[in-house]
Design a protein around this motif. Structure first.
Motif, PDB file in Angstrom:
ATOM      1  N   CYS A  16      -8.290 101.879   0.831  1.00  0.00           N
ATOM      2  CA  CYS A  16      -7.522 100.882   1.583  1.00  0.00           C
ATOM      3  C   CYS A  16      -6.437 100.334   0.656  1.00  0.00           C
ATOM      4  CB  CYS A  16      -8.444  99.769   2.067  1.00  0.00           C
ATOM      5  SG  CYS A  16      -7.584  98.440   2.945  1.00  0.00           S
ATOM      6  N   VAL A  21      -8.842  98.457  -1.987  1.00  0.00           N
ATOM      7  CA  VAL A  21     -10.271  98.766  -1.994  1.00  0.00           C
ATOM      8  C   VAL A  21     -10.449 100.232  -2.358  1.00  0.00           C
ATOM      9  CG1 VAL A  21     -12.398  98.822  -0.635  1.00  0.00           C
ATOM     10  CG2 VAL A  21     -10.711  97.013  -0.237  1.00  0.00           C
ATOM     11  N   ILE A  26     -16.566 100.829  -1.879  1.00  0.00           N
ATOM     12  CA  ILE A  26     -17.201 101.116  -0.590  1.00  0.00           C
ATOM     13  C   ILE A  26     -18.605 101.661  -0.808  1.00  0.00           C
ATOM     14  CG2 ILE A  26     -17.100 102.608   1.455  1.00  0.00           C
ATOM     15  CD1 ILE A  26     -14.011 102.255   1.323  1.00  0.00           C
ATOM     16  N   VAL A  46     -11.758  95.982   4.497  1.00  0.00           N
ATOM     17  CA  VAL A  46     -11.306  97.328   4.830  1.00  0.00           C
ATOM     18  C   VAL A  46     -10.883  97.384   6.298  1.00  0.00           C
ATOM     19  CG1 VAL A  46     -12.101  99.710   5.118  1.00  0.00           C
ATOM     20  CG2 VAL A  46     -12.729  98.430   3.091  1.00  0.00           C
ATOM     21  N   CYS A  53      -7.105 103.438   6.842  1.00  0.00           N
ATOM     22  CA  CYS A  53      -8.235 103.780   5.979  1.00  0.00           C
ATOM     23  C   CYS A  53      -9.558 103.884   6.728  1.00  0.00           C
ATOM     24  CB  CYS A  53      -8.372 102.730   4.884  1.00  0.00           C
ATOM     25  SG  CYS A  53      -8.654 101.065   5.532  1.00  0.00           S
ATOM     26  N   ALA A  57     -13.075 105.444   5.219  1.00  0.00           N
ATOM     27  CA  ALA A  57     -14.132 104.487   4.895  1.00  0.00           C
ATOM     28  C   ALA A  57     -15.416 104.820   5.647  1.00  0.00           C
ATOM     29  CB  ALA A  57     -13.672 103.067   5.224  1.00  0.00           C
TER      30      ALA A  57
END
Length: 79
Positions: A16, A21, A26, A46, A53, A57
């Motif tokens: 992200c 991020v 994550i 996120v 993203c 993710a």
């Protein structure tokens, strides 16, 4: 002679960009209990801006859950 062990981590990949991020963050969040994209939104922010993203993710969350799933021949754990 002394043996020194060096642990080399793979470089983190930004997932992200809007909220900075990484994949490592994550995966850490998944270890702490995040299971859905909504959990990551709350925990890390996120997919709260552009949303580009979200698919990556979710893929990382799915990968983490598969890594923790018992295999087809998992042995029962002692109580």
């Amino acid at each position: 002679m002394r043996i020194v062990r060096i642990h080399v981590r793979e470089p983190a990949m930004y997932v992200c960009l809007c909220n900075k991020v990484t994949d490592r963050q994550i995966r850490d969040a998944a270890r702490r209990g995040c299971r859905r994209l909504d959990d990551l939104r709350v925990e890390l922010g996120v997919a709260t801006c552009c949303g580009a993203c979200a698919e990556t993710a979710e893929g990382l969350l799915d990968q983490r859950q598969q890594d923790n799933a018992p295999g087809p021949f998992a042995l029962p754990q002692p109580a």
